[in-house]
Scaffold this active site. Structure first.
Site, short mmCIF file in Angstrom:
data_model
loop_
_atom_site.label_atom_id
_atom_site.label_comp_id
_atom_site.label_asym_id
_atom_site.label_seq_id
_atom_site.Cartn_x
_atom_site.Cartn_y
_atom_site.Cartn_z
N ILE A 74 -1.80 33.46 -17.73
CA ILE A 74 -2.42 33.68 -18.87
C ILE A 74 -3.17 32.15 -18.60
O ILE A 74 -2.24 31.74 -17.89
CB ILE A 74 -1.40 33.69 -20.47
CG1 ILE A 74 -0.35 32.86 -19.78
CG2 ILE A 74 -0.85 34.81 -20.53
CD1 ILE A 74 0.13 32.42 -20.87
N ASP A 75 -3.94 31.67 -19.39
CA ASP A 75 -4.68 30.70 -19.00
C ASP A 75 -4.10 29.71 -19.16
O ASP A 75 -2.65 29.48 -20.29
CB ASP A 75 -6.26 30.67 -19.94
CG ASP A 75 -6.84 31.75 -19.10
OD1 ASP A 75 -7.14 32.57 -18.50
OD2 ASP A 75 -7.88 32.32 -20.44
N THR A 76 -4.29 28.20 -18.92
CA THR A 76 -4.17 26.98 -18.62
C THR A 76 -3.98 27.15 -20.05
O THR A 76 -2.57 26.18 -20.87
CB THR A 76 -4.40 25.71 -18.07
OG1 THR A 76 -4.11 26.64 -16.89
CG2 THR A 76 -4.16 24.60 -18.72
N ARG A 94 -11.56 36.18 -23.55
CA ARG A 94 -12.20 35.72 -24.62
C ARG A 94 -13.97 35.39 -23.88
O ARG A 94 -14.55 35.62 -24.86
CB ARG A 94 -12.12 34.31 -23.09
CG ARG A 94 -10.49 33.57 -23.30
CD ARG A 94 -10.48 32.65 -22.88
NE ARG A 94 -11.02 31.67 -21.91
CZ ARG A 94 -11.08 30.10 -21.67
NH1 ARG A 94 -10.51 30.30 -20.68
NH2 ARG A 94 -12.28 29.47 -21.09
N THR A 139 -4.04 28.77 -23.34
CA THR A 139 -3.65 29.72 -23.60
C THR A 139 -1.98 29.45 -24.08
O THR A 139 -0.96 29.64 -23.07
CB THR A 139 -3.62 31.13 -23.14
OG1 THR A 139 -4.64 31.51 -23.44
CG2 THR A 139 -3.00 32.19 -24.23
#
Length: 222
Positions: A55-57, A157, A59
């Site tokens: 998962i994105d930094t 996103r 998030t």
């Protein structure tokens, strides 16, 4: 160094509540990443756990770690087969038309010297599907529940920006980066089947920055 909250634990898996700002992989510029916590997350086991997905930094929320190679293989297969139920909360920086729907928009990765890399909608891209449902509106923003069927990089996103005409609040890549200190996306719940055994499942509390925007009463959307 803060301790990472553990939402689920058994002999095969951990689900942690990853804070926003913590990278899964070690940043090129240095600083803390998940790697710095893995030794502490052994919790008596000999092996360090391994992140099953990304998962994105920015998030926050549920991140699954496998505690042995056999479990890692099983969980990877579940993700590849689209058997994993993933629920995200996102704050969209604007109004959202309709109450629910499905975004079916193929995605490709591009890179430029000016903007670096990002995802774009492209007919010849990889199939990408996200189901969504509007939960609440306040302060000109909209809280949306996202259930991604596929797991492409930046999928929610870019899907939000393309489908709604508004990016996630605070998103510096697909929006203007204003209104929040991060792209407002939270991995609320994760359920991973594993055959005859009970599934690995957890729910991460809605974080404080969602509460501050007036979206604090949605810890348990249906």
């Amino acid at each position: 160094m803060i301790q990472l909250p553990i939402l689920f634990e058994d002999g095969e898996a951990l689900i942690i509540n990853k804070p926003a700002g913590l990278s899964i992989e070690r940043p090129r510029a240095g600083g803390l990443s998940l790697e710095n916590y893995l030794e502490a997350l052994k919790l008596g086991f000999q092996r360090v756990p391994v992140a099953v997905h990304r998962i994105d930094t920015d998030t926050s929320g549920c991140l699954l770690l496998a505690r042995n190679p056999k479990a890692l293989k099983r969980f990877n297969a579940a993700f590849e087969a689209r058997e994993v139920d993933k629920v995200y909360l996102g704050v969209v920086a604007g109004a959202v038309s309709g109450d629910a729907g499905t975004i079916d928009l193929a995605l490709s990765k591009i890179s430029s010297a000016e903007k670096g890399w990002r995802m774009i909608a492209a007919k010849k891209g990889k199939p990408s599907v996200t189901h969504w449902r509007k939960l609440a509106e306040t302060g000109g923003n909209t809280l949306v529940e996202f259930r991604p069927e596929t797991g492409r990089t930046h999928q929610i996103r870019i899907h939000a920006a393309e489908a709604f005409g508004h990016a996630l609040l605070g998103d510096p890549v697909y929006g203007d980066g204003k209104g929040a200190k991060r792209a407002m996306l939270h991995a609320l719940a994760l359920t991973v089947p594993r055959g005859d055994k009970p599934p690995v499942a957890a729910r991460a509390p809605v974080p404080a920055d969602f509460h501050a925007l007036g979206f604090g009463d949605v810890d348990h959307p249906a």
